[in-house]
Design a protein around this motif. Structure first.
Motif, short mmCIF file in Angstrom:
data_model
loop_
_atom_site.label_atom_id
_atom_site.label_comp_id
_atom_site.label_asym_id
_atom_site.label_seq_id
_atom_site.Cartn_x
_atom_site.Cartn_y
_atom_site.Cartn_z
N ARG A 147 -13.07 5.95 6.10
CA ARG A 147 -13.47 5.27 4.87
C ARG A 147 -14.07 6.22 3.85
O ARG A 147 -14.16 5.89 2.67
CB ARG A 147 -14.46 4.16 5.20
N TRP A 152 -6.06 5.29 -0.18
CA TRP A 152 -5.97 3.84 -0.39
C TRP A 152 -6.64 3.16 0.79
O TRP A 152 -6.25 3.35 1.94
CB TRP A 152 -4.50 3.45 -0.50
N ARG A 153 -7.67 2.38 0.54
CA ARG A 153 -8.51 1.85 1.60
C ARG A 153 -7.74 1.02 2.64
O ARG A 153 -7.94 1.20 3.84
CB ARG A 153 -9.65 1.02 0.99
N ASN A 303 -14.56 -3.32 4.82
CA ASN A 303 -15.37 -2.63 3.81
C ASN A 303 -16.87 -2.78 4.06
O ASN A 303 -17.66 -1.96 3.59
CB ASN A 303 -15.03 -3.18 2.42
#
Length: 306
Positions: A147, A152-153, A303
């Motif tokens: 992370r 691109w997450r 996230n």
């Protein structure tokens, strides 16, 4: 008046000093970067596709270094296909054919009905290992490093799911190979088998987002496996995999027909056997709904995962 002007000049110099220093430091940093790594040699930032493929390749490398991960996609399909064909095939074949006769003829007829169904069941059951693997990686802290990278997450989750497509493909090839060995002959030909394979891989990818969500919600691999099995068993056994829906009680038939697994199995049989019972539109709707619901939830949890 002169004192005020002098004070203003001093204050202005003090205010500009940090700005000037910061600008000089930025120029020095750019100059150092240009010397160490010229602009034309700098790697292009990873986009969604390249990032996902990179993480997918990582998943395949894990299989290379830990080949025991392939145990579930080699032994399990072989065991399920042989067991249901030769142990339960005679009895179930009598139900499918409607003649009430058991024996070799019943098994031969049942193989034609059964192989597309066990093909779907095995790949669906294997998808739950995606969530278990992700949970294990997250608990070890490797995804905390991912992370922090400028990629691109969603690529980290999408790549893991893409890597598992190799495992699904291997399991499907084994099932079809055993099916051909015990007498399965798809009337749809090679084109029908390939189309059925592609459809099932797409559905398996979409279904895997459910187990991805569980891997982010639950604390351990064992918890992920327990919850996944609790959902997978009703989905696979309360379906048309083993027997036609018409043999079930009237009140149960609408439930089984609405089961996503039943819809996929019917479409797979449609491609392989030409039964004209499948509905690709409904399969597509299920796939879109699975991704639209569980992919955002997975990213939200990912996230905020600490």
């Amino acid at each position: 008046m002169s004192n005020e002007i002098n004070t203003g000049l001093v204050n202005n110099g003090r205010n500009n000093a940090p700005t000037a220093t910061a600008g000089a430091e930025a120029e020095n940093a750019d100059a150092i970067r240009n010397v160490l790594l010229p602009t034309e040699q700098r790697p292009t930032p990873a986009g969604p596709i390249s990032g996902s493929l990179t993480y997918g390749w990582r998943a395949m490398l894990k299989i290379k270094h830990i080949p025991t991960q392939l145990f579930d996609v080699t032994v399990f399909p072989l065991m399920m296909t042989v067991m249901f064909t030769f142990i339960f095939g005679g009895a179930m074949g009598a139900v499918v054919s409607g003649t009430g006769e058991t024996g070799g003829v019943a098994i031969s007829e049942y193989v034609q009905f059964f192989i597309p169904g066990i093909f779907v069941q095995t790949l669906i059951m294997i998808t739950m290992y995606t969530g278990m693997t992700l949970n294990k990686d997250i608990s070890k802290g490797i995804f905390d490093r991912f992370r922090s990278l400028p990629t691109w997450r969603p690529a980290q989750l999408v790549g893991a799911l893409l890597g598992d497509q190799v495992r699904y493909t291997l399991a499907g090839v084994i099932i079809l190979g055993v099916g051909f060995a015990v007498g399965f002959r798809p009337e749809g030909g090679l084109e029908g088998v390939v189309a059925a394979f592609a459809l099932l891989l797409v559905f398996s990818f979409c279904l895997s987002w459910i187990w991805t969500t569980f891997s982010l919600l639950l604390p351990t691999e064992e918890a992920v496996m327990g919850v996944s099995m609790t959902l997978i068993f009703p989905l696979t056994f309360a379906s048309n995999i083993f027997v036609p829906t018409q043999t079930m009680p009237d009140w149960l038939q609408p439930v089984v027909d609405a089961n996503p697994v039943s819809v996929v199995v019917a479409s797979i049989r449609d491609f392989m056997l030409g039964t004209n019972e499948g509905n690709l539109l409904v399969v597509g709707i299920y796939c879109v709904v699975l991704v639209a619901v569980f992919a955002p939830i997975s990213m939200y949890l990912y996230n905020r995962k600490s």
